[in-house]
Design a protein around this motif. Structure first.
Motif, PDB file in Angstrom:
ATOM      1  N   LEU A   1       0.802  -1.212   0.000  1.00 47.61           N
ATOM      2  CA  LEU A   1       0.000   0.000   0.000  1.00 47.61           C
ATOM      3  C   LEU A   1       0.847   1.280   0.000  1.00 47.61           C
TER       4      LEU A   1
ATOM      5  N   LEU B   1     -10.035   2.452  -0.773  1.00 48.80           N
ATOM      6  CA  LEU B   1      -9.959   1.176  -1.495  1.00 48.80           C
ATOM      7  C   LEU B   1     -11.327   0.664  -1.926  1.00 48.80           C
TER       8      LEU B   1
ATOM      9  N   TYR C   1     -11.233  -5.515   6.556  1.00 48.75           N
ATOM     10  CA  TYR C   1     -10.235  -4.518   6.186  1.00 48.75           C
ATOM     11  C   TYR C   1     -10.359  -3.303   7.103  1.00 48.75           C
TER      12      TYR C   1
ATOM     13  N   LEU D   1      -6.005  -6.743  -0.454  1.00 49.00           N
ATOM     14  CA  LEU D   1      -6.706  -5.544  -0.901  1.00 49.00           C
ATOM     15  C   LEU D   1      -7.954  -5.884  -1.706  1.00 49.00           C
TER      16      LEU D   1
END
Length: 420
Positions: free
Chosen positions: A57, A313, A260, A250
RNA sequence: GGGGGAAUGUCCCGAGCGGCAAAGGGGGCGGACUGUAAAUCCGCUGGCUAUGCCUUCGCAGGUUCGAGUCCUGCUUCCCCCA
């Protein structure tokens, strides 16, 4: 590098201020190119898994900031180099992936980048080449003659990634040894094709990147640059991106949005400020206010971190939903139907399901043996009641008014069992 | 080519007179305390249709009532000599 360096470009200003920079081969040089709006930079991503995880990330965010400050980001898919395997920081030789696996992984990984970058044909639009495009076309003899002669084995042997493997008497195969040659060649090729001047990456990539700069000079490219980010660990020293359940992926199909969000929510106090800077777009003065919160108030900052990072995201709507689910679950102790749900056949439930197997089915524990142990230490709960009898059966009588059964493992992991 | 070592619980490191599901760490997980944090303390850390059964100490055989442990061959790695 000179501690007194003051960047003139937005790009370096942001990166320095937010803690993305570990090393740079030439701050003034990169600064000038960025200031002039001529900076195209790439970062390589390998395709060893169907999704990138949190560990990548920082790199993705660096590309994002580059684009926001007027540069052109180039995430490079390592479709070619993944066939070789990078020895950097790895203790053992990587398992070889089949070409089909690599292709599938590549397709899956691409989805993530579109969340962070704008792609297209414009000046600052991102492009996503694959080094298989040029690496697979290489002819061995030509490569040795044109590129290979520029590499010094003496120097390669002195690189940390190689030296470490040799000192520990660990296997280092010839193809892995060639990885750095290919990565160096990528840099030169990306300059030829797209005018790419800067390669970024984690600090463990420094040696490979500098080798590419060197190759560029020998092969007649203009001055190229290197910029690395610090290796991220949590304040207590653990590597980022791994949790009990495995990597923090992800892709939503590999890790639910709720999980997440939870990953960020559980950030250690000491990391909150650093993570806000690295993983959100929040303005700096807002971040300074949040990280100054003391005691239990820092939890507010963690929630904001979780929601902002998740929104980037998965979209704000989903992030807020995860946030709301968490609020109900933790702060009200209420049952929420938006928790991750696992289906079970209605017939099976009518017949009765052993508690141990129910937890295994839900994916909360890996085996009935583990479930058994957790019962002994009081780690399993059904509808918030601690499981004390490992032989208990789940039946329709355990369904709540919402028509589900809530299974909890520890204090934080909850799954709903829904009959179907 | 000759001589000498090594390989252990599928996360890692590592002990192991023929009675072993196998010491001890690290890591991880759960519990307590807290704030869904850290630190600390406690417990757990092969699988299963479970007072039992099955699978595990590089691979394949052998000796034995019984093998991680002894013997033979093989594989891989390290060290010394050529």
């Amino acid at each position: 590098m000179s501690a007194s360096f003051v960047p003139k470009s937005d790009f370096l200003s942001v990166l320095m201020e937010r803690g993305y920079i570990h090393q740079c081969s030439d701050f003034e040089g990169v600064d000038a190119k960025a200031k002039a709006g001529e900076l195209t930079a790439y970062i390589g991503f390998d395709c060893t898994a169907p999704s990138l995880h949190v560990g990548s990330l920082v790199q993705i965010m660096m590309l994002r900031w580059l684009q926001k400050t007027g540069g052109k980001p180039v995430p490079l898919m390592g479709g070619g180099t993944t066939r070789v395997g990078d020895p950097s920081g790895k203790d053992e030789s990587r398992r070889m992936l089949s070409l089909d696996d690599i292709e599938a992984n590549k397709t899956s990984i691409k989805q993530v980048f579109s969340k962070f970058l704008n792609f297209g044909d414009g000046k600052t639009d991102a492009i996503m080449p694959d080094n298989a495009e040029w690496l697979t076309a290489l002819n061995y003899i030509d490569f040795l003659r044109d590129v290979g002669r520029h590499f010094s084995v003496n120097r390669m042997l002195s690189m940390d990634s190689v030296k470490m493997r040799l000192e520990r008497d660990q296997e280092l195969s010839f193809i892995e040894f060639n990885y750095m040659c290919l990565q160096a060649y990528d840099f030169v090729e990306l300059h030829r094709r797209y005018g790419c001047l800067l390669q970024m990456g984690g600090s463990d990539q420094w040696g490979n990147i500098v080798t590419g700069i060197d190759l560029g000079r020998r092969m007649g490219a203009p001055q190229l640059y290197a910029l690395t980010s610090p290796l991220l660990t949590t304040a207590s020293g653990a590597k980022m991106g791994k949790t009990a359940a495995g990597a923090v992926w992800l892709n939503a199909d590999m890790l639910p949005v709720y999980d997440y969000w939870q990953y960020w929510r559980n950030t250690e106090d000491a990391d909150v400020g650093r993570f806000l800077k690295l993983f959100t777009d929040l303005p700096m003065d807002e971040i300074r206010r949040l990280e100054a919160l003391a005691g239990a108030e820092i939890n507010e900052a963690k929630k904001i971190l979780a929601t902002e990072a998740t929104a980037m995201l998965h979209g704000r709507e989903q992030a807020l939903a995860a946030s709301e689910t968490a609020r109900k679950t933790f702060e009200e102790g209420a049952l929420t139907t938006s928790l991750p749900t696992v289906e079970i056949s209605a017939g099976e439930l009518t017949a009765g399901v052993g508690v141990l197997n129910a937890f295994v089915k839900a994916g909360l524990v890996p085996s009935t043996g583990e479930a058994r142990r957790q019962v002994k230490s009081g780690g399993l709960r059904i509808n918030d009641a601690v499981v004390s009898d490992e032989r208990a059966q789940l039946t329709n009588a355990d369904l709540t008014s919402e028509g589900v059964i809530k299974l909890s493992f520890g204090k934080k992991k909850h799954i709903l069992l829904a009959p179907r």
